[in-house]
Design an enzyme around this catalytic site. Structure first.
Site, PDB file in Angstrom:
ATOM      1  N   CYS A 394      -1.732  -1.067 -10.112  1.00 51.79           N
ATOM      2  CA  CYS A 394      -1.785  -2.145  -9.122  1.00 51.79           C
ATOM      3  C   CYS A 394      -3.166  -2.286  -8.495  1.00 51.79           C
ATOM      4  CB  CYS A 394      -0.739  -1.921  -8.033  1.00 51.79           C
ATOM      5  SG  CYS A 394       0.945  -1.930  -8.661  1.00 51.79           S
ATOM      6  N   GLU A 396      -4.958  -0.523  -6.325  1.00 53.00           N
ATOM      7  CA  GLU A 396      -5.271  -0.245  -4.927  1.00 53.00           C
ATOM      8  C   GLU A 396      -5.850   1.160  -4.732  1.00 53.00           C
ATOM      9  OE1 GLU A 396      -0.790   0.798  -5.010  1.00 53.00           O
ATOM     10  OE2 GLU A 396      -2.219  -0.463  -6.072  1.00 53.00           O
TER      11      GLU A 396
END
Length: 693
Positions: A394, A396
């Site tokens: 993702c 992050e």
């Protein structure tokens, strides 16, 4: 009732509890009288009951008595598991254990979770305190995601075989950990002229390997097959699958049912097909991604159900860039969907060619490693994290090779004041830091995690907070909260006698966890303020009559005849704009603000854009924001049309009000004891919505 209006925790608990309430000093447990106060209290699940239905379906584990957990029991299991791990650490290292102080902190953490001020990751809600950690000690399953580099796959470090990055990804994925990977092993193979061998040659030994009926067995067999082509000694492996359980049996601990041996048999066949084409040649970029994607497809077929992968490659390599061009690579259409593909962008590069590709399908995404290595929060030099090599699916968390990460989710909009939020951060960091104390079964992972202690304290409900309080208040809160996070990390690190975390904050995309709390996911705006969310519930579930009594619309599932579909009207909040009213440029600006004032890791941002009006501006957008972000991905807004029982359907306010009036506010769903014998389907990887395939 908003979460911030619920205060069950006895304010006297801010002082040290009486010795009699400190619990069992040999093995930590919350005071049962304290937990009992929450048993009859209605939890503040979000979105008209959607949060509770998702909880029941996803995180409520089977108990010994055959019934499923209720929310207050899930939290008890998670908090007890967290503090038992701390107690073990203190005892093993002879640090001393203050039972009363632990009881006070545990009760505070319990209350913060119950009232949705912060939540552990979905992995933690499902796994912490369960037999997976208490008995099997599979602590890797508590982490959200990981990264592995192929750059040293040929180096034979500590006797490692070339298959090591591939088996790491498979093992992690089968434990529910999403994995990012790079394609640098192909460049190394070409540079060193390492050729793919031929295990079918007359000189190769033939060995029969009986696959054990376990995760480890599947992983080992796959590693042996890959090494039969890539290692120095080539062996022709034949596999005996007779020990693998038949399809349809429950998978203990993880939920779901067995798939039988067919997905593994198919994986072995497809690996042979992929590598046979490369015999006598260096391993290619395509082959590396093919192998990783085929493993991901097997994990899905093997009833771990979801996979999360991200591939990273060279933006100037046409072979890599065309991996999802199925006109060029038609063989990849069957499995190329298992990974998001991003490029290692460099600041100042020409984005014109890749921007045209992004306009079509949103890929590739972009990762600026020089920004990630140089900065904590953007603009703040950080020299502690220069060994990172990639990111999680993702995007992050930037990570070193074989590094895992644990993310916790906080909800600033569910707080009355900044001081209230500060208190929540103490519990959130304490949970995340505890996970870094726990060893995995991978020595190389332990070496990185013991040194870095990386965590990701995330924020969700950003769109709701901005709508209620304004952008400047968000900036003020985040800047002050970041400073507080550093103080808390210093205190907890001293308590556990471990290094401070190399980085501490991030913005994850979220998934089902934010639904529990009634929050918009991460930094993202919803598609529409008002919508219908549809969820499947087993026909055998005891909560179905309660849902019907509460006034929800329920109908037969048109796909799965064993399920019913429940419609839940959702209002994301007064004044919250739908994504069509938030331009690509505003989304980028919000991501940059979060990267500057909050996240010293990264901000997971999928920027939705209009292909016609904003697509031609992508090149300019990347030119500007390459100096303000560490990573970004894009998604063209495409109308795919309506189909029966869509999981998400935008509606107008009148339709929402009509549906909401039918739902009884005094619903007693939280008191229903669900005796369905099938375990819940745990959320896996980073997210359920944004980066999971």
């Amino acid at each position: 009732m908003s979460p911030s209006s619920i205060h069950i925790l006895d304010p006297t608990m801010s002082s040290v509890p009486n010795q009699s309430s400190c619990g069992n000093t040999e093995s930590f447990s919350l005071d049962p009288d304290f937990v009992a106060r929450y048993a009859e209290t209605k939890p503040p699940f979000g979105f008209n009951g959607l949060g509770e239905i998702v909880y029941r379906r996803t995180y409520s584990r089977l108990k010994v008595d055959g019934t499923r957990e209720q929310w207050f029991e899930t939290i008890e299991r998670v908090v007890n598991g967290t503090f038992r791990r701390q107690q073990e650490w203190a005892d093993r290292n002879m640090l001393g254990w203050d039972a009363c102080d632990a009881q006070r902190k545990a009760q505070t953490m319990y209350d913060k979770i119950f009232t949705m001020r912060f939540l552990p990751p979905g992995r933690g809600l499902w796994t912490m305190g369960s037999p997976l950690t208490e008995e099997r000690r599979l602590f890797a399953a508590l982490n959200n995601c990981a990264f592995v580099s192929t750059s040293k796959m040929w180096d034979n470090i500590d006797g490692a075989r070339p298959s090591k990055p591939f088996v790491f990804l498979m093992d992690a994925a089968m434990l529910g950990v999403g994995v990012g990977f790079d394609t640098r092993g192909a460049q190394a193979a070409h540079a060193q002229n390492i050729l793919v061998g031929n295990p079918h040659s007359a000189h190769a030994r033939t060995v029969t390997f009986t696959v054990p009926d376990s995760r480890e067995g599947w992983v080992e067999s796959t590693g042996l097959l890959i090494d039969s082509y890539l290692a120095y000694e080539h062996v022709n492996y034949e596999f005996d699958y007779s020990q693998v359980r038949a399809a349809g049996l429950p998978i203990k601990g993880f939920g779901g049912v067995t798939s039988g041996p067919e997905p593994l048999r198919e994986l072995h066949q497809l690996i042979r097909h992929a590598l046979d084409k490369h015999i006598g040649q260096p391993l290619s970029v395509t082959a590396i991604v093919d192998l990783m994607n085929l493993i991901g497809k097997c994990v899905v077929s093997g009833n771990v159900r979801r996979t999360a992968e991200i591939a990273f490659g060279d933006p100037h390599d046409p072979e890599y860039i065309d991996l999802k061009n199925y006109d060029v690579n038609p063989h990849r259409a069957a499995f190329g969907w298992t990974s998001n593909n991003s490029v290692f962008a460099t600041v100042g590069m020409d984005y014109s060619d890749v921007s045209r590709r992004v306009q079509k399908n949103g890929e590739p995404g972009f990762q600026w490693m020089e920004n990630a290595r140089r900065y904590g929060r953007m603009g703040e030099e950080n020299t502690r994290d220069t060994r990172i090599e990639g990111a999680n699916p993702c995007n992050e968390q930037c990570l070193e090779s074989y590094e895992l990460c644990c993310l916790v989710e906080t909800f600033p909009a569910n707080h009355d004041s900044l001081d209230d939020y500060f208190e929540t951060l103490e519990s959130a960091l304490l949970y995340a830091k505890t996970v870094t104390l726990l060893p995995t079964h991978w020595p190389e992972t332990n070496r990185v995690m013991l040194r870095n202690r990386r965590i990701g304290t995330s924020v969700s409900g950003v769109a709701q907070f901005i709508t209620r309080h304004g952008l400047n208040e968000l900036r003020t809160w985040l800047d002050a909260a970041y400073a507080r996070v550093q103080e808390i990390d210093s205190h907890i690190s001293e308590l556990f006698c471990v290094p401070k975390s190399v980085k501490t904050t991030s913005v994850k995309p979220s998934g089902t966890v934010s639904l529990l709390a009634g929050a918009t996911p991460g930094m993202h705006y919803p598609e529409s303020r008002f919508c219908i969310r549809r969820v499947r519930v087993s026909k055998n579930s005891d909560i179905l009559p309660a849902l019907e009594e509460a006034g929800y619309f329920i109908e037969d599932d048109v796909v799965d005849k064993s399920s019913m579909v429940v419609e839940i009207p959702v209002d994301h909040g007064e004044g919250v704009r739908g994504l069509r009213d938030v331009s690509m440029w505003e989304q980028l600006a919000l991501a940059a603000l979060l990267q500057k004032y909050w996240s010293d890791n990264q901000v997971s941002c999928t920027i939705t854009f209009d292909p016609a009006s904003e697509g031609p501006q992508l090149n300019n957008a990347l030119d500007y924001y390459q100096y303000q972000l560490k990573g970004v991905s894009f998604l063209p807004r495409i109308d795919y049309g309506a189909y029966p029982q869509m999981p998400y359907e935008a509606i107008d306010e009148a339709t929402y009000n009509k549906m909401a009036r039918n739902i009884k506010s005094e619903s007693q769903l939280h008191l229903v004891r669900d005796s369905e014998k099938k375990d819940a389907e745990a959320e896996r990887f980073c997210s359920n919505d944004s980066c999971t395939i």
